[in-house]
Scaffold this active site. Structure first.
Site, mmCIF file in Angstrom:
data_model
loop_
_atom_site.group_PDB
_atom_site.id
_atom_site.type_symbol
_atom_site.label_atom_id
_atom_site.label_comp_id
_atom_site.label_asym_id
_atom_site.label_seq_id
_atom_site.Cartn_x
_atom_site.Cartn_y
_atom_site.Cartn_z
ATOM 1 N N GLU A 184 -11.031 0.407 -4.436
ATOM 2 C CA GLU A 184 -10.648 0.869 -3.107
ATOM 3 C C GLU A 184 -9.248 1.466 -3.244
ATOM 4 O O GLU A 184 -8.796 1.768 -4.337
ATOM 5 C CB GLU A 184 -10.675 -0.289 -2.101
ATOM 6 C CG GLU A 184 -9.801 -1.457 -2.490
ATOM 7 C CD GLU A 184 -9.883 -2.609 -1.504
ATOM 8 O OE1 GLU A 184 -10.322 -2.388 -0.359
ATOM 9 O OE2 GLU A 184 -9.491 -3.727 -1.875
ATOM 10 N N ASP B 135 0.807 -1.223 0.000
ATOM 11 C CA ASP B 135 0.000 0.000 0.000
ATOM 12 C C ASP B 135 0.840 1.272 0.000
ATOM 13 O O ASP B 135 0.638 2.163 0.841
ATOM 14 C CB ASP B 135 -0.937 0.010 1.220
ATOM 15 C CG ASP B 135 -1.745 -1.268 1.351
ATOM 16 O OD1 ASP B 135 -2.115 -1.832 0.311
ATOM 17 O OD2 ASP B 135 -2.000 -1.694 2.492
#
Length: 312
Positions: A205, A38
């Site tokens: 997302e 991430d």
């Protein structure tokens, strides 16, 4: 002096120096062959800063620094410990795979900010700030939970987070970046087709939001581990948004695609994108891809594919 005896070693030395210099001008993906999930990235001055996910591990949310986007060092951790639940101390259960996820790092008016929301109860986020990213980070607020939130300091003084899973939202914050000002506004609720015409649709997302030349851009992964990278754009932070698949490539570790990350602008105006790929036991490794702007869209790699080897 016997010139014949030194000519060959001298030539080999010159050739080796040439090869070494050439190698230093290029890099291969993955740019970090380790678990760095991430990634969120910014540039401040001559340095690039990147934060990553550590989930249940502590200290957490490592802050990494680089001068060239290729060589990175860890300079600090945003937090030393999470204490919301007894499980963080291995009491009454565990938090394996939970904890800190998908942080967003931004810089504004001389301060660095990091926002993240744990993937666990009590469903509240964390906002940390620091003047020196290599020093101590201070917790300033515990806002409501916002899934995979990305911070945006707009040029009119307003502050937003873009967040959500499948449905994406924009929420305005107060100017002090300590509390929520408005209610979430839904900006996207549709699945996105892949670029291969398979008919497969997926929600998004992992939002990363930017304002570039008056246009709002939101990059998001769709399709999970085997997914692809999508970009939304609009002239208004609240939409309406149009979209485009800007990368779909699983060739380097099939069937897993390059599917979550963010971009940064260099001093010379070029843009680069750090994006992760799940490689099983190694973890989620980051790749570094150049960005080419085509008709106002940031297309990653070479024609939307990872060429693996690039010039620095």
């Amino acid at each position: 002096m016997n010139l014949k005896k030194i000519t060959v070693p001298l030539v080999l030395l010159i050739l080796s120096l040439g090869v070494s210099a050439q190698q230093q001008e290029t890099f291969n993906n993955p740019v970090i062959n380790a678990d760095v999930p991430d990634p969120s990235m910014i540039r401040v001055g001559d340095y690039y800063y990147l934060v990553s996910t550590t989930m249940h591990l502590m200290p957490g949310c490592p802050v990494m620094r680089s001068r060239d986007l290729v060589h990175w060092e860890t300079i600090s951790y945003v937090f030393q410990k999470l204490t919301d639940l007894p499980r963080y101390d291995l009491k009454e259960g565990t938090v394996y795979g939970r904890g800190q996820w998908a942080s967003s790092i931004r810089y504004h008016d001389g301060r660095f900010y990091v926002w993240f929301s744990p993937n666990d109860e009590p469903y509240r986020g964390y906002i940390y700030t620091a003047e020196d990213p290599a020093g101590e980070w201070t917790l300033v607020s515990r806002p409501p939970h916002h899934h995979d939130a990305s911070l945006l300091f707009d040029d009119d003084g307003k502050v937003y987070v873009v967040h959500g899973q499948h449905k994406l939202y924009v929420t305005e914050l107060n100017a002090d970046v300590r509390s929520v000002k408005g209610k979430p506004v839904e900006i996207w609720n549709k699945g996105v087709d892949d670029s291969r015409g398979s008919g497969k649709k997926a929600g998004m997302e992992g939002s990363h939001v930017y304002k570039i030349n008056g246009m709002y851009y939101i990059t998001c992964p769709a399709g999970g581990t085997e997914g692809w990278q999508v970009c939304l754009r609009s002239k208004n932070i609240y939409g309406p948004y149009e979209h485009k698949v800007i990368l779909q490539d699983d060739s380097s570790y099939p069937p897993n695609g390059l599917h979550q990350g963010g971009m940064v602008q260099l001093k010379n105006g070029d843009w680069w994108f750090v994006i992760m790929q799940d490689r099983g036991p190694i973890g989620r490794v980051p790749h570094l891809l150049p960005v080419k702007w085509v008709d106002g869209w940031p297309i990653l790699g070479v024609n939307g594919k990872d060429a693996i080897t690039y010039r620095k």
